[in-house]
Design a protein around this motif. Structure first.
Motif, PDB file in Angstrom:
ATOM      1  N   HIS A  18     -11.690   6.033  -4.540  1.00 22.01           N
ATOM      2  CA  HIS A  18     -13.055   5.543  -4.748  1.00 22.01           C
ATOM      3  C   HIS A  18     -13.090   4.110  -5.281  1.00 22.01           C
ATOM      4  O   HIS A  18     -14.154   3.596  -5.610  1.00 22.01           O
ATOM      5  CB  HIS A  18     -13.793   6.471  -5.716  1.00 22.01           C
ATOM      6  N   GLU A  19     -11.919   3.481  -5.370  1.00 23.08           N
ATOM      7  CA  GLU A  19     -11.874   2.094  -5.819  1.00 23.08           C
ATOM      8  C   GLU A  19     -12.307   1.149  -4.704  1.00 23.08           C
ATOM      9  O   GLU A  19     -12.463   1.556  -3.546  1.00 23.08           O
ATOM     10  CB  GLU A  19     -10.449   1.739  -6.273  1.00 23.08           C
ATOM     11  N   ASN A  20     -12.485  -0.113  -5.046  1.00 29.89           N
ATOM     12  CA  ASN A  20     -12.838  -1.119  -4.048  1.00 29.89           C
ATOM     13  C   ASN A  20     -11.642  -1.367  -3.137  1.00 29.89           C
ATOM     14  O   ASN A  20     -10.547  -1.688  -3.608  1.00 29.89           O
ATOM     15  CB  ASN A  20     -13.253  -2.422  -4.745  1.00 29.89           C
ATOM     16  N   HIS A  21     -11.841  -1.196  -1.835  1.00 29.67           N
ATOM     17  CA  HIS A  21     -10.753  -1.305  -0.879  1.00 29.67           C
ATOM     18  C   HIS A  21     -10.978  -2.433   0.118  1.00 29.67           C
ATOM     19  O   HIS A  21     -12.105  -2.862   0.350  1.00 29.67           O
ATOM     20  CB  HIS A  21     -10.592   0.013  -0.100  1.00 29.67           C
ATOM     21  N   PHE A  22      -9.860  -2.871   0.722  1.00 36.03           N
ATOM     22  CA  PHE A  22      -9.892  -3.833   1.811  1.00 36.03           C
ATOM     23  C   PHE A  22      -9.238  -3.182   3.024  1.00 36.03           C
ATOM     24  O   PHE A  22      -8.206  -2.518   2.896  1.00 36.03           O
ATOM     25  CB  PHE A  22      -9.116  -5.106   1.450  1.00 36.03           C
ATOM     26  N   ALA A  23      -9.847  -3.377   4.188  1.00 34.16           N
ATOM     27  CA  ALA A  23      -9.259  -2.856   5.419  1.00 34.16           C
ATOM     28  C   ALA A  23      -8.046  -3.688   5.810  1.00 34.16           C
ATOM     29  O   ALA A  23      -7.750  -4.718   5.199  1.00 34.16           O
ATOM     30  CB  ALA A  23     -10.301  -2.871   6.532  1.00 34.16           C
ATOM     31  N   ALA A  24      -7.329  -3.248   6.825  1.00 32.20           N
ATOM     32  CA  ALA A  24      -6.176  -4.004   7.326  1.00 32.20           C
ATOM     33  C   ALA A  24      -6.588  -5.422   7.686  1.00 32.20           C
ATOM     34  O   ALA A  24      -7.699  -5.659   8.180  1.00 32.20           O
ATOM     35  CB  ALA A  24      -5.595  -3.299   8.549  1.00 32.20           C
ATOM     36  N   THR A  25      -5.721  -6.379   7.408  1.00 34.56           N
ATOM     37  CA  THR A  25      -6.009  -7.788   7.677  1.00 34.56           C
ATOM     38  C   THR A  25      -5.908  -8.082   9.172  1.00 34.56           C
ATOM     39  O   THR A  25      -5.406  -7.269   9.961  1.00 34.56           O
ATOM     40  CB  THR A  25      -5.029  -8.693   6.922  1.00 34.56           C
ATOM     41  N   ALA A  26      -6.361  -9.254   9.562  1.00 39.20           N
ATOM     42  CA  ALA A  26      -6.254  -9.677  10.961  1.00 39.20           C
ATOM     43  C   ALA A  26      -4.795  -9.716  11.397  1.00 39.20           C
ATOM     44  O   ALA A  26      -4.459  -9.373  12.544  1.00 39.20           O
ATOM     45  CB  ALA A  26      -6.900 -11.044  11.143  1.00 39.20           C
ATOM     46  N   GLU A  27      -3.918 -10.121  10.497  1.00 41.55           N
ATOM     47  CA  GLU A  27      -2.486 -10.167  10.793  1.00 41.55           C
ATOM     48  C   GLU A  27      -1.948  -8.767  11.084  1.00 41.55           C
ATOM     49  O   GLU A  27      -1.188  -8.561  12.037  1.00 41.55           O
ATOM     50  CB  GLU A  27      -1.744 -10.781   9.602  1.00 41.55           C
ATOM     51  N   GLN A  28      -2.375  -7.784  10.278  1.00 45.02           N
ATOM     52  CA  GLN A  28      -1.954  -6.400  10.508  1.00 45.02           C
ATOM     53  C   GLN A  28      -2.523  -5.857  11.817  1.00 45.02           C
ATOM     54  O   GLN A  28      -1.827  -5.161  12.561  1.00 45.02           O
ATOM     55  CB  GLN A  28      -2.401  -5.518   9.337  1.00 45.02           C
ATOM     56  N   ASN A  29      -3.792  -6.145  12.073  1.00 47.34           N
ATOM     57  CA  ASN A  29      -4.420  -5.665  13.302  1.00 47.34           C
ATOM     58  C   ASN A  29      -3.760  -6.257  14.536  1.00 47.34           C
ATOM     59  O   ASN A  29      -3.580  -5.566  15.556  1.00 47.34           O
ATOM     60  CB  ASN A  29      -5.914  -5.998  13.291  1.00 47.34           C
ATOM     61  N   ASN A  30      -3.375  -7.519  14.472  1.00 43.22           N
ATOM     62  CA  ASN A  30      -2.685  -8.135  15.592  1.00 43.22           C
ATOM     63  C   ASN A  30      -1.318  -7.485  15.805  1.00 43.22           C
ATOM     64  O   ASN A  30      -0.885  -7.295  16.940  1.00 43.22           O
ATOM     65  CB  ASN A  30      -2.520  -9.638  15.353  1.00 43.22           C
TER      66      ASN A  30
END
Length: 323
Positions: A188-200
């Motif tokens: 339930h903490e503040n999260h960040f999705a995968a970065t553009a680098e990870q998605n690429n």
């Protein structure tokens, strides 16, 4: 009726993945009727530089079934966050993928032992200290003559000492682990999705047919990278290994090297035209040419031609591809 439902589920998933951009795979709800393959055993590449964090490899799902997304060192989106790996979990009627995320703590990832600090609970491969990431060299591959912010904690279980390579949670044969109260609070903490680098990186993995379990039998040729976007370096290493082992003849080696050089020249010319960058179409074209070379490396290393017996090389291997 059950078979029909399973077929419909796979068709729906396949259609969703076919129309969704590869870079958004982590955000697509994926439900699959068959379990992912076991995790391959591999050596972690050396950390490419200070501030890179390890993302373990895992099985994704695409139009041709499960495919391997190689482990890789990546840059976090900001100081102080850690990566919680994604995992497959049995949902009662299908295996559901739970996407990974960045956050201040490592949450629940199904109890899957990805290794290199991700032993199933938490992360023992490093920690943030005063705005810098310190590496636990007992379990991660770091050159201490280059990176000095390190420590040693031998209490962390490394994957090389554990023989359970199960890649999913729950269900028959799955890991029977549940989130603790603390791990639930981390969710339930503040999260960040995968970065553009990870998605690429995910996109590149999906584009290479050699990563699909249907092609490699659950044993990917390349299980990990030092950082995203170093595929050409990896293929040079594979060619070098083929020469050293005698699996590649001089003719096959020259052909592969010429094709790699042509791809490099194409990328350089495209970048020069576009201010140092590649367009999405150019990325796709370069990746397709690398796919062709990757396939040829595998074929040439496993055909009848060797340095000791090159007489059959005019009959096979060394295929050509064009821009």
């Amino acid at each position: 009726m059950r078979l029909f439902s399973s077929l419909v589920r796979k068709v729906v998933v396949g259609a969703a993945l076919a129309i969704a951009p590869a870079a958004s795979f982590a955000g697509v709800f994926i439900s699959v009727g068959i379990a992912p393959p076991v995790l391959p055993v591999y050596t972690q590449p050396i950390c490419p530089g200070d501030g890179y964090l390890w993302n373990p490899g895992y099985w994704g799902y695409g139009d041709a079934g499960y495919y391997w997304i190689p482990g890789v060192w990546v840059r976090p989106p900001q100081v102080g966050v850690l990566w919680t790996p994604g995992y497959w979990g049995w949902g009662g009627s299908a295996y559901i993928f739970h996407a990974g995320y960045w956050g201040p703590h490592v949450g629940f990832y199904g109890g899957v032992n990805y290794g290199f600090g991700y032993g199933g609970v938490g992360f023992g491969g490093g920690r943030w200290e005063g705005g810098r990431f310190a590496y636990n060299t007992a379990v991660v591959n770091v050159n201490r003559t280059v990176i000095h912010n390190t420590y040693i904690d031998n209490t962390v279980i490394n994957r090389t000492t554990v023989y359970n390579h199960t890649s999913f949670n729950g269900g028959a044969g799955g890991i029977q682990a549940h989130a603790t109260a603390q791990e639930t609070s981390y969710a339930h903490e503040n999260h960040f999705a995968a970065t553009a680098e990870q998605n690429n990186h995910m996109q590149m993995a999906h584009a290479d047919r050699n990563n699909f379990a249907s092609v490699n039998g659950g044993h990917p040729q390349t299980a990990a990278y030092s950082r995203p976007g170093v595929r050409a370096e990896n293929q040079q290493q594979r060619i070098g290994q083929g020469v050293q082992s005698g699996q590649l003849t001089s003719h096959e080696t020259a052909n592969l090297e010429n094709r790699e050089s042509s791809i490099h020249n194409q990328a350089a010319a495209d970048r020069a035209t576009n201010g140092g960058h590649l367009t999405a179409q150019e990325h796709q074209q370069i990746n397709q040419r690398q796919n062709n070379v990757s396939r040829s490396i595998n074929e040439d290393k496993h055909n009848a031609n060797t340095q000791a017996h090159p007489h059959a090389e005019e009959h096979g291997g060394g295929g050509h591809e064009h821009k």
